[in-house]
Write a protein that holds these residues in place. Structure first.
Motif, PDB file in Angstrom:
ATOM      1  N   GLN B  35     -25.862  -3.860   5.240  1.00  0.00           N
ATOM      2  CA  GLN B  35     -26.926  -4.293   6.150  1.00  0.00           C
ATOM      3  C   GLN B  35     -28.288  -3.940   5.569  1.00  0.00           C
ATOM      4  O   GLN B  35     -28.465  -2.871   4.983  1.00  0.00           O
ATOM      5  CB  GLN B  35     -26.772  -3.606   7.514  1.00  0.00           C
ATOM      6  CG  GLN B  35     -27.890  -3.972   8.492  1.00  0.00           C
ATOM      7  CD  GLN B  35     -27.692  -3.341   9.867  1.00  0.00           C
ATOM      8  OE1 GLN B  35     -26.677  -2.696  10.121  1.00  0.00           O
ATOM      9  NE2 GLN B  35     -28.648  -3.521  10.743  1.00  0.00           N
ATOM     10  N   THR B  37     -32.765  -4.550   6.335  1.00  0.00           N
ATOM     11  CA  THR B  37     -33.775  -4.998   7.294  1.00  0.00           C
ATOM     12  C   THR B  37     -34.864  -5.769   6.559  1.00  0.00           C
ATOM     13  O   THR B  37     -35.492  -5.238   5.639  1.00  0.00           O
ATOM     14  CB  THR B  37     -34.400  -3.797   8.025  1.00  0.00           C
ATOM     15  OG1 THR B  37     -33.349  -3.059   8.661  1.00  0.00           O
ATOM     16  CG2 THR B  37     -35.397  -4.253   9.076  1.00  0.00           C
ATOM     17  N   GLU B  39     -38.422  -8.258   6.929  1.00  0.00           N
ATOM     18  CA  GLU B  39     -39.544  -8.573   7.812  1.00  0.00           C
ATOM     19  C   GLU B  39     -40.079  -9.939   7.421  1.00  0.00           C
ATOM     20  O   GLU B  39     -40.207 -10.238   6.233  1.00  0.00           O
ATOM     21  CB  GLU B  39     -40.648  -7.528   7.688  1.00  0.00           C
ATOM     22  CG  GLU B  39     -40.271  -6.190   8.288  1.00  0.00           C
ATOM     23  CD  GLU B  39     -41.313  -5.126   8.051  1.00  0.00           C
ATOM     24  OE1 GLU B  39     -41.473  -4.259   8.907  1.00  0.00           O
ATOM     25  OE2 GLU B  39     -41.969  -5.180   6.983  1.00  0.00           O
ATOM     26  N   ARG B  49     -38.884  -8.347  12.666  1.00  0.00           N
ATOM     27  CA  ARG B  49     -37.822  -7.632  11.939  1.00  0.00           C
ATOM     28  C   ARG B  49     -36.510  -8.398  12.100  1.00  0.00           C
ATOM     29  O   ARG B  49     -36.175  -8.824  13.206  1.00  0.00           O
ATOM     30  CB  ARG B  49     -37.662  -6.212  12.497  1.00  0.00           C
ATOM     31  CG  ARG B  49     -38.720  -5.239  11.979  1.00  0.00           C
ATOM     32  CD  ARG B  49     -38.729  -3.997  12.825  1.00  0.00           C
ATOM     33  NE  ARG B  49     -37.429  -3.352  12.857  1.00  0.00           N
ATOM     34  CZ  ARG B  49     -37.045  -2.389  12.031  1.00  0.00           C
ATOM     35  NH1 ARG B  49     -37.861  -1.975  11.096  1.00  0.00           N
ATOM     36  NH2 ARG B  49     -35.859  -1.827  12.144  1.00  0.00           N
ATOM     37  N   GLN B  51     -32.437  -8.104  11.103  1.00  0.00           N
ATOM     38  CA  GLN B  51     -31.310  -7.353  10.537  1.00  0.00           C
ATOM     39  C   GLN B  51     -30.391  -8.351   9.846  1.00  0.00           C
ATOM     40  O   GLN B  51     -29.988  -9.341  10.454  1.00  0.00           O
ATOM     41  CB  GLN B  51     -30.545  -6.620  11.639  1.00  0.00           C
ATOM     42  CG  GLN B  51     -31.394  -5.657  12.456  1.00  0.00           C
ATOM     43  CD  GLN B  51     -31.977  -4.524  11.626  1.00  0.00           C
ATOM     44  OE1 GLN B  51     -31.405  -4.163  10.583  1.00  0.00           O
ATOM     45  NE2 GLN B  51     -33.107  -3.984  12.056  1.00  0.00           N
ATOM     46  N   ARG B  86     -23.683  -5.886  16.284  1.00  0.00           N
ATOM     47  CA  ARG B  86     -23.416  -5.660  14.858  1.00  0.00           C
ATOM     48  C   ARG B  86     -21.938  -5.902  14.531  1.00  0.00           C
ATOM     49  O   ARG B  86     -21.607  -6.376  13.460  1.00  0.00           O
ATOM     50  CB  ARG B  86     -23.824  -4.237  14.484  1.00  0.00           C
ATOM     51  CG  ARG B  86     -23.784  -3.982  12.983  1.00  0.00           C
ATOM     52  CD  ARG B  86     -24.028  -2.549  12.647  1.00  0.00           C
ATOM     53  NE  ARG B  86     -25.360  -2.118  13.045  1.00  0.00           N
ATOM     54  CZ  ARG B  86     -25.712  -0.862  13.212  1.00  0.00           C
ATOM     55  NH1 ARG B  86     -24.840   0.100  13.049  1.00  0.00           N
ATOM     56  NH2 ARG B  86     -26.939  -0.556  13.566  1.00  0.00           N
ATOM     57  N   GLU B 103     -35.045  -9.499  15.704  1.00  0.00           N
ATOM     58  CA  GLU B 103     -35.320  -8.629  16.855  1.00  0.00           C
ATOM     59  C   GLU B 103     -36.415  -9.272  17.705  1.00  0.00           C
ATOM     60  O   GLU B 103     -37.211 -10.083  17.208  1.00  0.00           O
ATOM     61  CB  GLU B 103     -35.754  -7.250  16.370  1.00  0.00           C
ATOM     62  CG  GLU B 103     -34.641  -6.528  15.616  1.00  0.00           C
ATOM     63  CD  GLU B 103     -35.062  -5.141  15.139  1.00  0.00           C
ATOM     64  OE1 GLU B 103     -36.229  -4.753  15.357  1.00  0.00           O
ATOM     65  OE2 GLU B 103     -34.219  -4.460  14.542  1.00  0.00           O
TER      66      GLU B 103
END
Lengths: 203, 285
Positions: B35, B37, B39, B49, B51, B86, B103
């Motif tokens: 995983q 992150t 942007e 953001r 994921q 998740r 998000e």
């Protein structure tokens, strides 16, 4: 519940809600113009909230006209904004004043680089005395961006309390509203800042 | 001259420091799945953001593959954090999908629909040099969402011309019905028979609005929040599932992988594969 308590409850809720909601915050017009003082010759201000921090300068051209410029850094979305405003006092009574604002914002957005520019206007009612004022206003603007379908129409309701003790001024200002984009869903916006200023009174 | 060079260096530093994150590797969640992150920008100025879960090697870098693989943008349900989905993304990543989960402020996707579009664009054109660079086939990306996230997923799929759509315990917004009736991409509506939030009548009516090829799969014994990582909310309100959470997850995961594997290869909804799901009523049109 009395009308006064209801109004105060509503105003406090909006301000607290704005603070809590500030992750979606953006401010389009100047905080200094939203707390402008026509009885000082110059003001230097620092402001900050959960969404942004910045600094600005106001200078007064006459008893009814003032200019303000400020630079802000958006903490969460990491972009810079430069705002310039011209404020006019349209009418003044002993406990109330009406003012208009007009200006422009310039945005610098990193990664991928984008720039935006746009005019904004506002109308605000100020209730109280210089040592304690309530601010209530409406603001509207147009932002144009270089990338993508670039038009954004921010619409805001301004709520705030401002005051001064000698040369020191303060303000708790909140702005709630929405960004309208042609052909897209609107986006709710809110932001609140605490503003501290140093005022030069007289020549 | 020195001043100009200094100014340029400051601008370069600002650009590097303020540019959205574009990772080259992720954190290993389980063998074969990592995983990271990202942007990205939406609405000109907003930083979103996202994921991203993806098939990975032991070092957290994208698993080596010959060509770009399929992708899924997943939209969270209302007031349910992204992290609670998740498990779904892990199941899909293990099956070879790259999953992007944007998000949203206050976990309310409905007020930031462009975040889903930004995640879709992130998968389509991953930042140069990042782990997404060339990893996802831009024409093989599906939209999926749970509950209110399904409503938003349908809007994003329409606006972004996604390759497929999955509604989990959800149904489309009335405002999108006309456009959806003309949308010819494969779709799956996945419902729990014991759902107390998006009731079976509602999901059934919503599924009927989707154009062929489409599949409506009702999972026996499954409740609304069993699509997330916990059934706590259901139990607290007396909406009791009849299937253990692990079993519900296994069936949801199997339905997702079956449908998405076929639809993103341009092979329809895989009616046979869906029919093979245990404890499910499957209607294919």
């Amino acid at each position: 519940m009395s009308a006064r308590r209801w109004v105060w409850g509503w105003a406090v809720s909006v301000v607290l809600g704005s603070l809590g909601w500030a992750s979606a915050a953006r401010a389009e017009t100047g905080w200094l113009a939203s707390s402008v003082r026509f009885d000082v010759t110059q003001r230097y201000a620092l402001f900050g909230g959960p969404g942004s921090v910045g600094a600005g300068l106001q200078w007064t051209a006459s008893a009814r006209r003032a200019f303000a410029v400020e630079a802000a850094w958006n903490l969460r979305s990491r972009f810079a904004e430069l705002r310039g405003d011209h404020a006019w006092q349209l009418a003044r009574g002993s406990w109330a004043a009406l003012r208009a604002e007009g200006g422009a914002s310039l945005y610098a957005v990193p990664g991928p680089w984008d720039v935006g520019l746009g005019p904004h206007v506002g109308l605000a009612l100020q209730l109280g005395r210089p040592w304690l004022n309530a601010q209530l206003g409406l603001q509207s603007g147009v932002d144009l961006f270089a990338r993508g379908p670039g038009l954004r129409l921010p619409q805001r309701l301004l709520l705030g309390l401002t005051g001064a003790v000698g040369p020191l001024g303060w303000g708790l200002l909140a702005r709630v509203g929405a960004d309208l984009e042609p052909g897209r869903a609107f986006v709710a916006r809110a932001e609140a800042v605490l503003l501290l200023s140093w005022d030069r009174i007289g020549g | 001259m020195g001043l100009e060079r200094g100014g340029c260096l400051v601008l370069l530093w600002l650009g590097a420091a303020c540019a959205p994150a574009a990772p080259v590797r992720g954190e290993l969640l389980s063998p074969g799945v990592a995983q990271a992150t990202f942007e990205t920008r939406a609405r000109h100025t907003d930083l979103v953001r996202v994921q991203v879960l993806f098939p990975a090697d032991d070092s957290g870098r994208p698993a080596v593959a010959g060509t770009a693989g399929p992708g899924v943008v997943f939209i969270q349900g209302g007031a349910v954090p992204v992290a609670r989905y998740r498990w779904q993304a892990e199941v899909l990543a293990r099956a070879g999908f790259t999953v992007a989960m944007p998000e949203h402020a206050l976990n309310l996707a409905f007020f930031e629909i462009e975040n889903g579009l930004a995640a879709l664009e992130l998968l389509r054109s991953g930042p140069k040099g990042s782990l997404l660079d060339g990893r996802v086939d831009p024409d093989s990306i599906a939209l999926a969402g749970h509950s209110l996230g399904g409503v938003v997923a349908a809007k994003v799929a329409l606006a972004g011309d996604a390759a497929a759509l999955v509604l989990e315990a959800s149904y489309p917004d009335g405002a999108d019905v006309q456009r959806l009736s003309r949308w010819e991409r494969p779709s799956l509506s996945l419902a729990g028979r014991l759902d107390c939030s998006a009731k079976l009548e509602q999901t059934s009516e919503g599924a009927a609005l989707l154009r062929s090829p489409t599949a409506f799969v009702v999972l026996d014994g499954v409740t609304h929040y069993q699509f997330t990582d916990s059934q706590r909310e259901d139990v607290e309100r007396g909406c009791l599932p009849e299937l253990p959470l692990e079993e519900a997850h296994a069936r949801v995961g199997q339905a997702l992988v079956t449908f998405l594997s076929a639809s993103l290869r341009g092979e329809g909804v895989d009616a046979e594969g869906l029919d093979a799901l245990p404890g499910a009523e499957v209607t294919v049109r």
